[in-house]
Write a protein that holds these residues in place. Structure first.
Motif, PDB file in Angstrom:
ATOM      1  N   GLY A   1      66.791  79.212   0.552  1.00 33.83           N
ATOM      2  CA  GLY A   1      67.219  80.288   1.433  1.00 33.83           C
ATOM      3  C   GLY A   1      67.014  80.053   2.906  1.00 33.83           C
ATOM      4  O   GLY A   1      67.459  80.855   3.730  1.00 33.83           O
TER       5      GLY A   1
ATOM      6  N   ASN B   1      65.494  89.975  -7.465  1.00 34.15           N
ATOM      7  CA  ASN B   1      66.234  88.777  -7.063  1.00 34.15           C
ATOM      8  C   ASN B   1      66.881  88.077  -8.252  1.00 34.15           C
ATOM      9  O   ASN B   1      68.009  87.587  -8.166  1.00 34.15           O
TER      10      ASN B   1
ATOM     11  N   ARG C   1      69.844  89.952  -9.167  1.00 37.01           N
ATOM     12  CA  ARG C   1      70.945  89.739  -8.205  1.00 37.01           C
ATOM     13  C   ARG C   1      71.620  88.408  -8.484  1.00 37.01           C
ATOM     14  O   ARG C   1      72.858  88.285  -8.408  1.00 37.01           O
TER      15      ARG C   1
ATOM     16  N   ASN D   1      74.030  88.776 -11.072  1.00 35.18           N
ATOM     17  CA  ASN D   1      75.083  89.744 -10.728  1.00 35.18           C
ATOM     18  C   ASN D   1      74.997  91.038 -11.520  1.00 35.18           C
ATOM     19  O   ASN D   1      76.009  91.706 -11.761  1.00 35.18           O
TER      20      ASN D   1
ATOM     21  N   THR E   1      73.359  94.753  -7.046  1.00 38.99           N
ATOM     22  CA  THR E   1      73.860  94.352  -5.733  1.00 38.99           C
ATOM     23  C   THR E   1      73.005  95.006  -4.652  1.00 38.99           C
ATOM     24  O   THR E   1      72.289  95.982  -4.914  1.00 38.99           O
TER      25      THR E   1
ATOM     26  N   TRP F   1      66.544  83.567  -1.970  1.00 37.87           N
ATOM     27  CA  TRP F   1      67.921  83.985  -1.748  1.00 37.87           C
ATOM     28  C   TRP F   1      68.796  82.730  -1.712  1.00 37.87           C
ATOM     29  O   TRP F   1      68.321  81.613  -1.497  1.00 37.87           O
ATOM     30  N   THR F   2      70.080  82.926  -1.904  1.00 31.73           N
ATOM     31  CA  THR F   2      70.963  81.773  -2.081  1.00 31.73           C
ATOM     32  C   THR F   2      71.199  80.970  -0.815  1.00 31.73           C
ATOM     33  O   THR F   2      71.444  79.768  -0.883  1.00 31.73           O
TER      34      THR F   2
ATOM     35  N   VAL G   1      72.342  85.287   4.270  1.00 30.84           N
ATOM     36  CA  VAL G   1      71.959  86.611   3.776  1.00 30.84           C
ATOM     37  C   VAL G   1      70.853  87.193   4.658  1.00 30.84           C
ATOM     38  O   VAL G   1      70.908  88.349   5.087  1.00 30.84           O
TER      39      VAL G   1
ATOM     40  N   ASP H   1      75.907  91.209   0.305  1.00 26.25           N
ATOM     41  CA  ASP H   1      76.465  90.866  -1.023  1.00 26.25           C
ATOM     42  C   ASP H   1      77.532  89.785  -0.907  1.00 26.25           C
ATOM     43  O   ASP H   1      77.580  88.852  -1.716  1.00 26.25           O
TER      44      ASP H   1
ATOM     45  N   ASP I   1      77.672  87.532   1.440  1.00 28.00           N
ATOM     46  CA  ASP I   1      76.973  86.289   1.793  1.00 28.00           C
ATOM     47  C   ASP I   1      76.362  85.618   0.576  1.00 28.00           C
ATOM     48  O   ASP I   1      76.289  84.386   0.497  1.00 28.00           O
ATOM     49  N   TRP I   2      75.896  86.439  -0.364  1.00 30.43           N
ATOM     50  CA  TRP I   2      75.183  85.915  -1.523  1.00 30.43           C
ATOM     51  C   TRP I   2      76.030  84.895  -2.275  1.00 30.43           C
ATOM     52  O   TRP I   2      75.557  83.864  -2.752  1.00 30.43           O
TER      53      TRP I   2
END
Length: 430
Positions: free
Chosen positions: A107, A227, A230, A233, A236, A395-396, A400, A426, A428-429
């Motif tokens: 991230g 997380n 998320r 999926n 969100t 986070w991806t 984000v 969302d 951006d993820w």
């Protein structure tokens, strides 16, 4: 992990707190493997934002070298403003320093796991290193069963607060005070010519740090696996009530005058100037900032650490994270020496030396470890394990996080709605 460190893998880059974002890397050394005896000199690069951090990093290098005859660890304090992005470029280009400050997890532009997946970091094969890593956060440093970095220590991510100054004007805030209880006192602070909080609203890092601190309680307190959901999926940002509550709370505080005038466009200097002049009672930062300021004041100022409070009816959780790390380049000519240096950093001696110097919590701490006095208000939260980390390390991608920080400013200026910010996160993820 022990009872004094975070039970989840979520954390926040230290640069997100008081340093203005990312740090510039000047030339470092170390690359390429060679036959024969390996060199007994390695470089250790970091982006210290103040003299305290510089001394702590350099102290690790000096202490290690003293116990290893003929060994030299050369500290390299590199320009702080662009360090994460530039170290990422150096690592990917194969010309990274032998050892260097890194960020656990994913991230961020200098996060460990993406580097490890790309084969750009030295795998740490000493079993003592793997066993020393906090068990509940090993995902920050371990990929495919191998460690690729070690933590520097744990930070409590919350509010650096001048309780004596607050009480002198009749403001009473403790670790148990709800956000509603704090908002109710913002007018009293204003009447005394002060504000309860300073906010660097023009700095993405400070905004995101604050928002994530609120979400620690509103999102991750009730659901520490948010997380993961998320990533699957099944939830969100825009569809999660806790995220909406966190961002709506920032606007409520802004409207109630809880931040200094001009907060929406202020930089980090507003925090340091406001704190030194007694105009703000507290600001949002990792716990090591308390020691930095108290040391600079020569003992004339006493600061404590408070959690970022949750709204009434929601349990407050303290954010504690061990994301700040050290890794070694896969291209180092001294892999054994580099690994030994990282082993020292994660040892009890290394952890205690660093934590005492900068005001963090050793990852080797247990219930018998004596914390620095500024942690007293949150000691019960730590001992009760009422803690979470911050989510940005898994986070991806860094967008984000950046769009959260930019979005907070947009909410304060009226240019964005809470819904728009969360929908952008969302998107951006990915």
């Amino acid at each position: 992990m022990t009872t004094r460190t975070a039970p989840s893998k979520r954390a926040l880059p230290l640069a997100a707190a008081l340093a203005a974002g990312a740090l510039v890397l000047a030339g470092c050394s170390g690359s390429g493997s060679s036959g024969g005896a390996e060199p007994k000199t390695i470089t250790f690069a970091f982006g210290a934002t103040n003299d305290q951090d510089k001394a702590a990093y350099s102290g690790l290098a000096t202490a290690f070298a003293k116990t290893h005859t003929g060994v030299t660890v050369t500290p390299q304090n590199l320009p702080a403003q662009s360090y994460p992005s530039t170290i990422g470029t150096r690592v990917q280009g194969g010309n990274a320093p032998d050892t260097f400050q890194s960020e656990g997890g994913t991230g961020q532009s200098y996060s460990i796991i993406p580097f490890a997946k790309a084969g750009q970091l030295l795998p740490l094969t000493d079993s003592a290193i793997l066993s020393a890593l906090p068990s509940s956060q090993k995902e920050l440093w371990v990929y495919n069963g191998k460690a690729y970095g070690v933590p520097l220590g744990s930070n409590a991510n919350g509010v650096i607060y001048n309780d004596d100054l607050a009480k002198s004007i009749g403001v009473d805030i403790t670790a148990a005070t709800s956000l509603d209880g704090i908002i109710a006192q913002c007018g009293k602070a204003r009447a005394a010519g002060k504000t309860i909080y300073g906010l660097a609203g023009g700095a993405t890092a400070n905004n995101a740090f604050f928002a994530l601190g609120l979400a620690t309680s509103t999102v991750y307190g009730p659901d520490k696996n948010w997380n993961t959901k998320r990533a699957q999926n099944t939830v969100t940002f825009a569809g999660t009530k806790g995220w909406r509550t966190a961002l709506e709370s920032i606007k409520k505080m802004f409207d109630a005058g809880c931040f200094q005038d001009g907060a929406a466009s202020a930089g980090f200097d507003a925090l340091t100037n406001g704190a030194s002049s007694g105009k703000i009672l507290g600001f949002f930062a990792p716990s090591n900032a308390a020691k930095e300021i108290m040391d600079a004041a020569g003992g004339h100022v006493k600061l404590v650490i408070l959690p970022i409070a949750a709204p009434g009816g929601t349990k407050t959780y303290l954010s504690v994270s061990a994301d700040q790390s050290v890794s070694a380049s896969a291209k180092t000519k001294s892999p054994q020496l580099a690994q030994e240096f990282l082993k020292y950093i994660v040892s009890k001696d290394g952890q205690e030396a660093y934590s005492q110097a900068v005001g963090t919590i050793p990852v080797t701490a247990d219930a018998s470890t004596k914390l620095l006095p500024q942690f007293e208000p949150v000691k019960d939260l730590i001992d009760a394990n009422t803690v979470r980390g911050l989510p940005s390390t898994d986070w991806t991608n860094v967008k984000v996080y950046n769009d959260l920080g930019n979005g907070v400013q947009g909410i304060l200026t009226g240019q964005l709605t809470v819904k728009q910010v969360l929908q952008q996160m969302d998107a951006d993820w990915g």
